[in-house]
Design a protein around this motif. Structure first.
Motif, PDB file in Angstrom:
ATOM      1  N   ASP A   1     -89.837 -25.567   4.855  1.00  0.00           N
ATOM      2  CA  ASP A   1     -89.467 -24.909   6.104  1.00  0.00           C
ATOM      3  C   ASP A   1     -89.241 -23.428   5.883  1.00  0.00           C
ATOM      4  O   ASP A   1     -88.622 -23.012   4.890  1.00  0.00           O
ATOM      5  CB  ASP A   1     -88.189 -25.527   6.677  1.00  0.00           C
ATOM      6  CG  ASP A   1     -88.392 -26.951   7.161  1.00  0.00           C
ATOM      7  OD1 ASP A   1     -89.551 -27.299   7.462  1.00  0.00           O
ATOM      8  OD2 ASP A   1     -87.406 -27.708   7.218  1.00  0.00           O
ATOM      9  N   GLN A   2     -89.729 -22.641   6.819  1.00  0.00           N
ATOM     10  CA  GLN A   2     -89.459 -21.194   6.831  1.00  0.00           C
ATOM     11  C   GLN A   2     -88.407 -20.918   7.903  1.00  0.00           C
ATOM     12  O   GLN A   2     -88.597 -21.282   9.067  1.00  0.00           O
ATOM     13  CB  GLN A   2     -90.733 -20.400   7.142  1.00  0.00           C
ATOM     14  CG  GLN A   2     -90.524 -18.893   7.189  1.00  0.00           C
ATOM     15  CD  GLN A   2     -91.673 -18.165   7.872  1.00  0.00           C
ATOM     16  OE1 GLN A   2     -91.758 -18.106   9.098  1.00  0.00           O
ATOM     17  NE2 GLN A   2     -92.583 -17.609   7.078  1.00  0.00           N
ATOM     18  N   THR A   3     -87.342 -20.248   7.513  1.00  0.00           N
ATOM     19  CA  THR A   3     -86.294 -19.878   8.467  1.00  0.00           C
ATOM     20  C   THR A   3     -86.344 -18.373   8.691  1.00  0.00           C
ATOM     21  O   THR A   3     -86.285 -17.588   7.735  1.00  0.00           O
ATOM     22  CB  THR A   3     -84.905 -20.275   7.954  1.00  0.00           C
ATOM     23  OG1 THR A   3     -84.860 -21.703   7.792  1.00  0.00           O
ATOM     24  CG2 THR A   3     -83.826 -19.861   8.942  1.00  0.00           C
TER      25      THR A   3
ATOM     26  N   ASN B   1    -101.511 -22.946   8.694  1.00  0.00           N
ATOM     27  CA  ASN B   1    -100.528 -22.708   9.763  1.00  0.00           C
ATOM     28  C   ASN B   1    -100.971 -21.615  10.732  1.00  0.00           C
ATOM     29  O   ASN B   1    -100.139 -20.913  11.305  1.00  0.00           O
ATOM     30  CB  ASN B   1     -99.176 -22.317   9.143  1.00  0.00           C
ATOM     31  CG  ASN B   1     -98.579 -23.405   8.292  1.00  0.00           C
ATOM     32  OD1 ASN B   1     -97.913 -24.307   8.784  1.00  0.00           O
ATOM     33  ND2 ASN B   1     -98.810 -23.334   6.985  1.00  0.00           N
ATOM     34  N   LYS B   2    -102.265 -21.459  10.912  1.00  0.00           N
ATOM     35  CA  LYS B   2    -102.798 -20.376  11.745  1.00  0.00           C
ATOM     36  C   LYS B   2    -102.431 -20.505  13.220  1.00  0.00           C
ATOM     37  O   LYS B   2    -102.472 -19.527  13.965  1.00  0.00           O
ATOM     38  CB  LYS B   2    -104.325 -20.317  11.609  1.00  0.00           C
ATOM     39  CG  LYS B   2    -104.815 -19.788  10.275  1.00  0.00           C
ATOM     40  CD  LYS B   2    -104.585 -18.288  10.161  1.00  0.00           C
ATOM     41  CE  LYS B   2    -105.279 -17.689   8.971  1.00  0.00           C
ATOM     42  NZ  LYS B   2    -105.075 -16.220   8.867  1.00  0.00           N
TER      43      LYS B   2
ATOM     44  N   VAL C   1     -86.024 -13.561   6.040  1.00  0.00           N
ATOM     45  CA  VAL C   1     -86.882 -14.737   5.859  1.00  0.00           C
ATOM     46  C   VAL C   1     -86.428 -15.515   4.632  1.00  0.00           C
ATOM     47  O   VAL C   1     -86.180 -14.931   3.565  1.00  0.00           O
ATOM     48  CB  VAL C   1     -88.356 -14.325   5.702  1.00  0.00           C
ATOM     49  CG1 VAL C   1     -89.236 -15.554   5.458  1.00  0.00           C
ATOM     50  CG2 VAL C   1     -88.847 -13.582   6.943  1.00  0.00           C
ATOM     51  N   SER C   2     -86.315 -16.818   4.776  1.00  0.00           N
ATOM     52  CA  SER C   2     -85.956 -17.683   3.647  1.00  0.00           C
ATOM     53  C   SER C   2     -86.739 -18.991   3.748  1.00  0.00           C
ATOM     54  O   SER C   2     -87.288 -19.328   4.808  1.00  0.00           O
ATOM     55  CB  SER C   2     -84.444 -17.963   3.628  1.00  0.00           C
ATOM     56  OG  SER C   2     -84.047 -18.617   4.826  1.00  0.00           O
ATOM     57  N   TYR C   3     -86.796 -19.732   2.630  1.00  0.00           N
ATOM     58  CA  TYR C   3     -87.531 -21.002   2.573  1.00  0.00           C
ATOM     59  C   TYR C   3     -86.668 -22.074   1.918  1.00  0.00           C
ATOM     60  O   TYR C   3     -85.788 -21.778   1.089  1.00  0.00           O
ATOM     61  CB  TYR C   3     -88.829 -20.853   1.768  1.00  0.00           C
ATOM     62  CG  TYR C   3     -89.852 -19.941   2.392  1.00  0.00           C
ATOM     63  CD1 TYR C   3     -90.820 -20.433   3.259  1.00  0.00           C
ATOM     64  CD2 TYR C   3     -89.859 -18.581   2.106  1.00  0.00           C
ATOM     65  CE1 TYR C   3     -91.763 -19.599   3.829  1.00  0.00           C
ATOM     66  CE2 TYR C   3     -90.795 -17.731   2.674  1.00  0.00           C
ATOM     67  CZ  TYR C   3     -91.740 -18.251   3.540  1.00  0.00           C
ATOM     68  OH  TYR C   3     -92.670 -17.412   4.109  1.00  0.00           O
ATOM     69  N   LYS C   4     -86.944 -23.315   2.275  1.00  0.00           N
ATOM     70  CA  LYS C   4     -86.314 -24.445   1.590  1.00  0.00           C
ATOM     71  C   LYS C   4     -87.308 -25.607   1.522  1.00  0.00           C
ATOM     72  O   LYS C   4     -88.178 -25.768   2.400  1.00  0.00           O
ATOM     73  CB  LYS C   4     -85.033 -24.881   2.301  1.00  0.00           C
ATOM     74  CG  LYS C   4     -85.247 -25.502   3.671  1.00  0.00           C
ATOM     75  CD  LYS C   4     -83.920 -25.954   4.287  1.00  0.00           C
ATOM     76  CE  LYS C   4     -84.146 -26.549   5.686  1.00  0.00           C
ATOM     77  NZ  LYS C   4     -82.874 -26.950   6.323  1.00  0.00           N
TER      78      LYS C   4
ATOM     79  N   SER D   1     -91.841 -25.438  10.187  1.00  0.00           N
ATOM     80  CA  SER D   1     -92.386 -26.110   9.011  1.00  0.00           C
ATOM     81  C   SER D   1     -93.721 -25.479   8.624  1.00  0.00           C
ATOM     82  O   SER D   1     -94.600 -25.290   9.475  1.00  0.00           O
ATOM     83  CB  SER D   1     -92.575 -27.601   9.294  1.00  0.00           C
ATOM     84  OG  SER D   1     -93.204 -28.243   8.208  1.00  0.00           O
ATOM     85  N   VAL D   2     -93.877 -25.129   7.347  1.00  0.00           N
ATOM     86  CA  VAL D   2     -95.136 -24.548   6.873  1.00  0.00           C
ATOM     87  C   VAL D   2     -95.885 -25.507   5.946  1.00  0.00           C
ATOM     88  O   VAL D   2     -97.013 -25.218   5.535  1.00  0.00           O
ATOM     89  CB  VAL D   2     -94.900 -23.202   6.154  1.00  0.00           C
ATOM     90  CG1 VAL D   2     -94.334 -22.183   7.125  1.00  0.00           C
ATOM     91  CG2 VAL D   2     -93.975 -23.357   4.953  1.00  0.00           C
ATOM     92  N   LEU D   3     -95.263 -26.642   5.615  1.00  0.00           N
ATOM     93  CA  LEU D   3     -95.950 -27.673   4.816  1.00  0.00           C
ATOM     94  C   LEU D   3     -95.299 -29.013   5.102  1.00  0.00           C
ATOM     95  O   LEU D   3     -94.071 -29.120   5.176  1.00  0.00           O
ATOM     96  CB  LEU D   3     -95.880 -27.347   3.326  1.00  0.00           C
ATOM     97  CG  LEU D   3     -96.606 -28.335   2.394  1.00  0.00           C
ATOM     98  CD1 LEU D   3     -97.316 -27.596   1.255  1.00  0.00           C
ATOM     99  CD2 LEU D   3     -95.640 -29.366   1.806  1.00  0.00           C
ATOM    100  N   ASN D   4     -96.141 -30.015   5.269  1.00  0.00           N
ATOM    101  CA  ASN D   4     -95.667 -31.378   5.524  1.00  0.00           C
ATOM    102  C   ASN D   4     -96.600 -32.335   4.781  1.00  0.00           C
ATOM    103  O   ASN D   4     -97.736 -32.541   5.189  1.00  0.00           O
ATOM    104  CB  ASN D   4     -95.668 -31.671   7.023  1.00  0.00           C
ATOM    105  CG  ASN D   4     -94.882 -32.918   7.369  1.00  0.00           C
ATOM    106  OD1 ASN D   4     -94.811 -33.856   6.585  1.00  0.00           O
ATOM    107  ND2 ASN D   4     -94.287 -32.933   8.559  1.00  0.00           N
ATOM    108  N   ALA D   5     -96.127 -32.874   3.655  1.00  0.00           N
ATOM    109  CA  ALA D   5     -96.978 -33.732   2.823  1.00  0.00           C
ATOM    110  C   ALA D   5     -96.287 -35.064   2.581  1.00  0.00           C
ATOM    111  O   ALA D   5     -95.065 -35.130   2.420  1.00  0.00           O
ATOM    112  CB  ALA D   5     -97.269 -33.046   1.485  1.00  0.00           C
TER     113      ALA D   5
END
Length: 436
Positions: free
Chosen positions: A310-312, A355-356, A393-396, A326-330
């Protein structure tokens, strides 16, 4: 636009010819950049006649070929010049680069040259300004009296009549040679507490410049440096967007680790989950291996492992607007039976190309309609004020075990076990380029 020039030096009994050819390109923002080749031919000629009336030339050519390719891959940084000219043709802004690196303790200076025609200025003066701008609307709003931008920081310099004369750098000297006579150098120091360039991905129907934080170098004609009551004509301005960027530090820290122990209804024993990363920072496009350990002491079955990134985005300048995308879901079809263990490494790679279509996703600042990438993690230096940063910007990473219950009610009492890991995404520092 192709270009070619031939220079002849006729001497008795000899011919020398220099040929310079190549191409110039114009980007979507009106910026012209030049890439060139140089070919030098040297030769000799001799003259004779056929019969008494028809003159002919016999050419004996001996040549040396000198070729210099100025592609973006093998050129030194200074070999590419960015130029923007005002509509009235009286001002031309020259920059040697458009990316300026923030190394946390210092930011590279913005150095450039303005070419001007003194005879066309009248009684006006020439200024240059560097502004850090937060853009939150389309420029069309300006036509109806609504504000579409906020200046986080701005600085003005008067260059004609000359009131600012910086110490000339290698970049200044190169740009002055390209600009020719009536070129005036300038330099700006960017404060280290300003945000890096970020743009928010527009939707399919959005037009104009994207929202976000960018830096703008502008030269203009005016009577006074920054009189709010004086209207600056667009035909009397030339501007270029530049970027402030950060590279990953040379040393990375230990990777984060998280674990959880969760019990379930109708089970005497729990499920243990542990997840960890090898390091605390990864580069854009680099695979991210996640070490996952599961100790399933329960009577439940782990049916699936789901990993999301997730990108916050925290917009701190004008509101407490904070949202997560969400930038990735696997999903990985890994099964862990009751009273068994699992120890494996699963790899993921979050990419913008997947994610375009997500409007509002934070991206690294764009200069043209070229591909960029997901926004780099915001790194705050000592003493930095969040309110001035514009966008954070942060990610988890979230690792989830999909656990199904046993027996007749197994499908109805399914549950999950989750842990989260912080993630930093940044660019590697490029190799230093030699300036020639």
């Amino acid at each position: 636009m192709a270009f070619s020039a031939s220079l002849f030096y006729p001497d008795p009994g000899s011919l020398q010819r220099d040929v310079v050819s190549g191409a110039s390109s114009r980007s979507s923002d009106g910026t012209t950049s030049f890439n060139s080749k140089r070919v030098t031919l040297r030769g000799t000629t001799s003259c004779g006649t056929l019969g008494q009336t028809t003159p002919i030339f016999r050419l004996s050519l001996h040549y040396d070929l000198i070729y210099t390719s100025n592609s973006s891959k093998d050129l030194p940084e200074m070999a590419k010049v960015f130029k923007k000219t005002s509509r009235n043709g009286g001002l031309s802004l020259y920059l040697g680069k458009r990316d300026y690196v923030d190394s946390m303790n210092k930011v590279e200076n913005v150095e450039g040259v303005v070419l001007l025609d003194p005879s066309s200025l009248g009684d006006k003066k020439v200024f240059v300004q560097l502004a850090c701008v937060f853009r939150y609307g389309n420029e069309d709003l300006d036509a109806v009296g609504l504000c579409f931008r906020k200046d986080i920081w701005i600085y003005h310099i008067q260059i004609y009549p000359e009131a600012h004369k910086p110490s000339l750098s290698t970049m200044h000297e190169t740009l002055l040679k390209k600009a020719g006579d009536n070129g005036y150098p300038f330099a700006f120091e960017i404060p280290k507490n300003l945000p890096c360039s970020i743009s928010l991905q527009p939707g399919p129907d959005d037009k104009g410049k994207p929202c976000g934080v960018d830096f703008e170098v502008k030269t203009y004609l005016a009577m006074e440096k920054c009189n709010p009551d004086e209207k600056i004509e667009k035909k009397d301005t030339a501007r270029l967007i530049v970027r402030k960027i950060q590279y990953a530090p040379s040393e990375v820290g230990a990777g984060p680790k998280a674990d959880i122990c969760k019990s379930f209804m109708m089970s005497d024993k729990p499920v243990h989950l542990e997840a960890s990363l090898q390091k605390d920072l990864y580069f854009h496009g680099e695979p991210i291996p996640i070490k996952i350990k599961i100790n399933n002491e329960s009577n439940k079955t782990v049916k699936n492992i789901k990993i999301t990134v997730d990108q916050t985005t925290d917009i701190v300048l004008y509101s407490a607007d904070k949202y997560t995308k969400s930038v990735l879901n696997a999903e990985f079809g890994e099964t862990v039976e009751p009273e068994s263990t699992y120890d494996n490494t699963l790899s993921i790679t979050p990419l913008l190309s997947e994610n375009k279509d997500k409007r509002g996703l934070a991206l690294d600042g764009q200069l043209k309609e070229e591909d960029t990438n997901l926004a780099s993690t915001t790194i705050l230096g000592p003493g930095a004020e969040k309110e001035v940063m514009g966008i954070l910007v942060s990610y988890k990473i979230k690792i989830t075990l999909m656990v199904a219950g046993g027996g007749l009610l197994g499908g109805l009492i399914a549950s999950d076990v989750s842990v989260e890991l912080p993630l930093k995404l940044m660019h590697p520092k490029p190799e230093e380029k030699m300036l020639h």
